[in-house]
Motif scaffolding. Sequence first.
Motif, mmCIF file in Angstrom:
data_model
loop_
_atom_site.group_PDB
_atom_site.id
_atom_site.type_symbol
_atom_site.label_atom_id
_atom_site.label_comp_id
_atom_site.label_asym_id
_atom_site.label_seq_id
_atom_site.Cartn_x
_atom_site.Cartn_y
_atom_site.Cartn_z
ATOM 1 N N ALA A 11 -7.907 -0.870 7.131
ATOM 2 C CA ALA A 11 -9.186 -1.039 6.437
ATOM 3 C C ALA A 11 -9.113 -2.178 5.419
ATOM 4 O O ALA A 11 -10.065 -2.950 5.275
ATOM 5 C CB ALA A 11 -9.581 0.270 5.751
ATOM 6 N N ASP A 12 -8.007 -2.288 4.705
ATOM 7 C CA ASP A 12 -7.835 -3.392 3.751
ATOM 8 C C ASP A 12 -7.990 -4.728 4.453
ATOM 9 O O ASP A 12 -8.522 -5.683 3.895
ATOM 10 C CB ASP A 12 -6.442 -3.319 3.111
ATOM 11 N N ALA A 63 -12.124 0.475 3.066
ATOM 12 C CA ALA A 63 -10.821 0.620 2.413
ATOM 13 C C ALA A 63 -10.960 1.330 1.066
ATOM 14 O O ALA A 63 -10.126 2.185 0.717
ATOM 15 C CB ALA A 63 -10.189 -0.754 2.221
ATOM 16 N N ARG A 77 -9.277 4.945 0.075
ATOM 17 C CA ARG A 77 -8.408 5.118 -1.089
ATOM 18 C C ARG A 77 -8.931 6.239 -2.002
ATOM 19 O O ARG A 77 -8.146 7.015 -2.557
ATOM 20 C CB ARG A 77 -8.283 3.811 -1.861
ATOM 21 N N THR A 105 0.834 -1.208 0.000
ATOM 22 C CA THR A 105 0.000 0.000 0.000
ATOM 23 C C THR A 105 0.862 1.249 0.000
ATOM 24 O O THR A 105 0.594 2.220 -0.722
ATOM 25 C CB THR A 105 -0.917 -0.004 1.238
ATOM 26 N N LEU A 164 -5.193 2.913 5.719
ATOM 27 C CA LEU A 164 -5.482 2.098 4.534
ATOM 28 C C LEU A 164 -5.206 0.625 4.811
ATOM 29 O O LEU A 164 -5.999 -0.254 4.444
ATOM 30 C CB LEU A 164 -4.649 2.582 3.352
#
Length: 865
Positions: free
Chosen positions: A613-614, A621, A625, A581, A610
């Motif tokens: 959340a991913d 997520a 983004r 990321t 990020l």
Amino acid sequence: MIKGSVDPNVLLTNARAEFMRSFTEAMQRTVPRCIEDCFIKADDTYSSLEQGRLLDARTVLVERGAYLVEQLTNGMEHLLARSFQTTYSTYRPSANFNTDNLTLIDPTAFEGGLRLEEITSRFRSEAEDQLRDLNIRIALIFEQEVTNERENPFRPYLFSRCISSTIERLEINPVLFDILLDRISDNFLSFVPSIYASVNNYLAQNGIAAQLQLKIRKSPTASGHSVQPHTDQEVDETSDVADETFGGASTPRMPAMPQPQVRRGSQFEQFFSSAMNRASNLITGKRSEATPSDASYDGVVGQAEVGHSGSHEAVSTGPFSWLKNGEAVSDAIRGFFGGSQSVNQSRGGASSEQAGEFSSSASVAAGGIAGVTQSSTHSTSDFSHTGSSLDRGSLSSSIPSFQKTYTPSGEEMFDGRGGLRNLILEQRGALNNLASSIDEKMTIDIVAMLFEFILRDTQVPAEIRAQLGRLQFLVLKLALKDNTLLTQKGHPARLLVNRIGSISLGLKQVDPSGIKITKEICRIVEIILQDESENPDIFSKMLDEFDAFIAQELRASDSQTESAIEGAEQIRNRTLRFAHTSAQLHEALLGLTIDPYLQNFFETVWVYALELADREDPKLAHRLRLLVPDLLWSIIPKSNEEERTQLLALLPIILRTLKEGMASINCNPALQEGLMNWLVDAHTKSMRLNHSGTIHKQVSLSAIHQHFNNFFADPDLQNFDALKKPDDSDVNKFLDNAIKELDIKVQLLDQVYVKELPKESSEEIPAVKDAGIDQVMEQLKTGVLVEINLGGEPSQGKLNWIDPALTNVILTLDGQEQPSMLSVRMFRRMIAHGRVKFLETEPLFERAVQSLLKSADVTEAPKLA
């Protein structure tokens, strides 16, 4: 004859005393173990009846433990006295049991004999190497040319018989007898090797080496007399149950298998016999006088190399027909391996040490090639003399027939005297008759000699060597088609053999019983032998399956290890996701003119939101983004009313998403307030009319979204390159935080050693490489044993798990309750500084190659001097 002035009677008396001392100490430690073992097993069982029996057996041990040890000692003294009377004697006590006397009244007599035989076999297998050496030393003391376990006064049968007879004299319930016999035998098992080791050490200190001399025996033939080298040992591992010494039953012995009559005296046989003796003596530091086989070899090679007027014409027609005129055997063999294996390489370093370990054991069968062919339980058959329809010169196409006809089962690989059969040597005459070129003949001999070393490598259990030995014809077939199998370490067949050898070195640590791994190896060998595609890729497929099997066995070895591995995998996945990321975000921001404050926020704060959340909420997520291009567009000056209207509609979404993301990672309130104040100023500026534009002035929201297309893609968690940047401080920081957050019950060795080892850059860490292969990484496999210096004391460890990303390893160390985690980078540093070493310094196939080269070099040395 025994070298030195020590009286054999004195030797045997002192050896007997040493044996009794070790035996008594072992039994004094065995009984307390049995007491604890009975309690544990009683606690584990679900049967109340079985539990009661185990507790009763424990009571017997607690109340009569001292008496039991005393009786075991007395019983062993009695057995030894009788055993010494019959050692190498034709007299044997008559057995009072035979199958003709069996009735339904006492069906346990025969079963008892079988049970004793089973226990004896377990003791024998546990101390296989030490027992073999002791058999040889006893034979030397009695000036015998062959060994026979039955003639060893300290043979394993004495242990099983002593335990059984002593328990019988307790006059207890038969059910308790069975339990005590099992518990005492099981807990005594681990002491057997050390008992034999103590006797071996005493005899070795007094000049009795575990190596029989090669003898020359002459036997009449149809055409006269031929010289037959007679080899070291004929180990009779038949049960000693027939040798009852004070009561009980016996079982009849199986008759010996007939041995084939094989021609002796060829240059090839004498070369290998001499080479192995000389190499073994050199490695172990012994400079003995030449044996008859040495002299024979020197004479034969001398005659072959020097013809009339110093010519070398005779070489082309003899068994060394693959030699060029005037070429030495050692030079030819080194040339076969591409010339890369120099004399110095084959004699130096760790490989010499490894070669010595099993060259010395190979010298136990000092007859070399002749010994292997002599020990075969199957007669050779030369296709050219049996009416076969195979054409001469069609060697490659004929190998499958050899493989199907002459590849035995694992049990049949044993020659009946403790050795393993070299199948290629048994059929060497037939194979050479089919060979159509010098290269083919040389390949036959080279593969045969390599397998001779592999089959004698005592670092690998005999059962596994037997399975590898079944691949001989298949390896020969592949080598004839493509000699990279012999010259390149990366060949799939070679990698599989090496992997099996590496696991075998630590077999008991990986699989204490050895049953599961041995069964898996048997399965793999069967699949390979049945495959008719002649494609070496089958070895790669089986290697992958074997690796997966070993990984699963190690993972499930205990709950603590499994928990540590699961935690390490979570850490890896989280760190990998963060690294990807972070890299995606950095790449997306390249080429854009961004305020440094906002860029720093994205790359040091927002990337954490990020990653989280991913991992936990894919929908969140995606919104987080989208915030990046939306926020960047929002601060670009707006040139018309439509854009300002669009911004006013987007601002609430941006602010809500920002707050949600920062709250998820518990962002510092001061940082949140500073960001909001900065955004108020930035958005105020972007809303002003007639603002002097920037290079982003004309960029639309859809255009900037398109620029970030790659950033919206899911991270590729199978690509580990993002973790291989040692200078990425953000990734390393995230890794440390993840370890602390998950609170894995594991010892972090990096923290232990980071203060002890000198600081260095990645370029300064030496990588041990050979022909482009990083040997450290090649040996870094699950199940491999290492010795690691922890707190100034060396300790053995087992690699239970290696991260596919090659970032961390999980290992279990002797004496440590918790598993340990170590980064691969730190592992390499410790190897470079001598704090870690692999217990197997060179793989099995490479050990065989180096030993072959060493043997050739050492054999040539006297002629060159």
